[in-house]
Design an enzyme around this catalytic site. Structure first.
Site, PDB file in Angstrom:
ATOM      1  N   GLU A 281      -2.880   3.067   6.610  1.00  0.00           N
ATOM      2  CA  GLU A 281      -4.201   3.255   6.122  1.00  0.00           C
ATOM      3  C   GLU A 281      -5.417   2.176   6.304  1.00  0.00           C
ATOM      4  O   GLU A 281      -4.974   1.004   5.996  1.00  0.00           O
ATOM      5  CB  GLU A 281      -4.436   3.571   4.548  1.00  0.00           C
ATOM      6  CG  GLU A 281      -3.835   4.760   3.962  1.00  0.00           C
ATOM      7  CD  GLU A 281      -3.677   5.050   2.506  1.00  0.00           C
ATOM      8  OE1 GLU A 281      -4.410   4.480   2.006  1.00  0.00           O
ATOM      9  OE2 GLU A 281      -2.973   6.207   2.138  1.00  0.00           O
ATOM     10  N   HIS A 300      -7.411   8.877   1.152  1.00  0.00           N
ATOM     11  CA  HIS A 300      -7.308   8.212  -0.219  1.00  0.00           C
ATOM     12  C   HIS A 300      -8.355   7.999  -1.209  1.00  0.00           C
ATOM     13  O   HIS A 300      -8.600   7.021  -1.680  1.00  0.00           O
ATOM     14  CB  HIS A 300      -6.471   6.706   0.179  1.00  0.00           C
ATOM     15  CG  HIS A 300      -5.570   6.336  -0.728  1.00  0.00           C
ATOM     16  ND1 HIS A 300      -4.650   5.611  -0.331  1.00  0.00           N
ATOM     17  CD2 HIS A 300      -5.674   6.625  -2.321  1.00  0.00           C
ATOM     18  CE1 HIS A 300      -3.889   5.280  -1.624  1.00  0.00           C
ATOM     19  NE2 HIS A 300      -4.386   6.094  -2.609  1.00  0.00           N
TER      20      HIS A 300
END
Length: 335
Positions: A281, A300
């Site tokens: 990420e 997220h």
């Protein structure tokens, strides 16, 4: 006696929320200083030996001079920070797990670390349902087509439509605070819910992982990332799911083999999938995830709600109050 506290908030769990909660909860005088961390404007990452932290070691060391208590979400409690902060005695992480704290080094330094379990359980459960429905009903794809001026009737073709929740079996891998809420929501839709969790009692719906995968048209992951759970859903597990199933992951990217996920979507074995968490990420350019069909993604943010931020601040402030009163801490992570 005045206690010195550093509020190291960010742009989600803001300093004003932390300070307001401290004023409500902590008895006596509290001398609060502030440090604002850049998350989520700047992504978290590995800092020193800890994960999912803002890269602010230098600023944190300076801000912790003479400070006894720190309340934060993303500040990195590394050995370097601990060595430079001899007055620190309590480090409160307003997250469901203190992954940004070196617990072993903290214990050796005599610093108690607390965390905020359950702070985002409601938000994450609600987001899980939204993602599951979005993947099943092709909501992002159909919206994008309409926004681009395209009306596609082929979405109504039998082979292109998904199943209903009512009457279907949904399997939950992990049955903690979030999993239990998702189970109640799914039952409200009329689904038959199974759950697998070797660490907690699952009355009435507990089954083994293999049976859960074979019987469930919908599978949602809610386990913590540990050495035992890392990679627990791979190619063999996805292949065991019924043809045309939907897989959702709003827990941790480490639970799932994402290449196997993409293969199953490319082949059509999975009808769809919805992911809020990823092995890396932000998602790197060139990743298969950016081109794989029938995949719904969010960055997220399953736990992102105003209530989550407010609960997080209240939970850590309550443990600061217990510390000041000399009471046992409610959510202690260090031995």
């Amino acid at each position: 006696m005045t206690i010195r506290v550093l509020a190291a908030g960010d742009h989600f769990v803001q300093n004003r929320l932390l300070i307001d909660a401290l004023k409500r909860e902590v008895p006596g005088e509290v001398d609060v200083s502030e440090l604002t961390l850049p998350w989520p404007v700047q992504p978290f990452g590995r800092v020193g030996e800890v994960d999912e932290a803002s890269d602010v070691e230098e600023e944190l060391i300076e801000a912790l001079r003479g400070v006894e208590v720190c309340v934060t979400q993303m500040a990195p409690l590394t050995k370097r920070v601990l060595d430079a902060s001899p007055d620190l005695r309590l480090f409160c992480v307003s997250r469901g797990g203190p992954v940004n704290a070196n617990l072993e080094a903290a214990a050796q330094a005599g610093v108690a670390v607390t965390y905020a379990p359950g702070r985002n359980a409601v938000a994450t459960a609600e987001h899980t349902l939204a993602m599951l429905l979005a993947a099943t009903r092709r909501i992002p794809q159909t919206h994008a087509d309409l926004a681009g001026g395209v009306w596609r009737g082929d979405y109504y073709m039998y082979d292109n439509v998904g199943p209903e929740l009512e009457g279907s079996t949904a399997g939950l891998v992990g049955y903690g605070a979030i999993g239990r809420r998702v189970a109640r929501m799914l039952e409200g839709f009329g689904a038959n819910v199974l759950a697998y969790d070797p660490y907690v009692d699952v009355p009435g719906r507990g089954v083994g992982l293999g049976e859960l995968l074979e019987r469930s048209r919908f599978v949602s992951l809610h386990a913590r990332a540990t050495p035992e759970t890392t990679g627990m859903i791979g190619a063999a597990e996805i292949a065991a799911m019924p043809e045309g199933s939907i897989l959702v992951n709003c827990a941790r990217g480490a639970l799932l083999d994402y290449d196997a996920l993409c293969d199953a979507l490319d082949s059509g074995h999975l009808f769809g999938a919805a992911m809020d968490v990823f092995p890396e990420e932000p998602i790197p350019q060139g990743s298969r995830l950016l081109t794989t069909p029938n995949l719904v993604m969010t960055p997220h943010l399953a736990g992102a709600s105003k209530e989550t931020a407010m609960k997080a601040a209240s939970i850590v402030a309550a443990d600061v109050a217990r510390y000041v009163r000399g009471e046992p801490l409610a959510h202690l992570a260090t031995p």
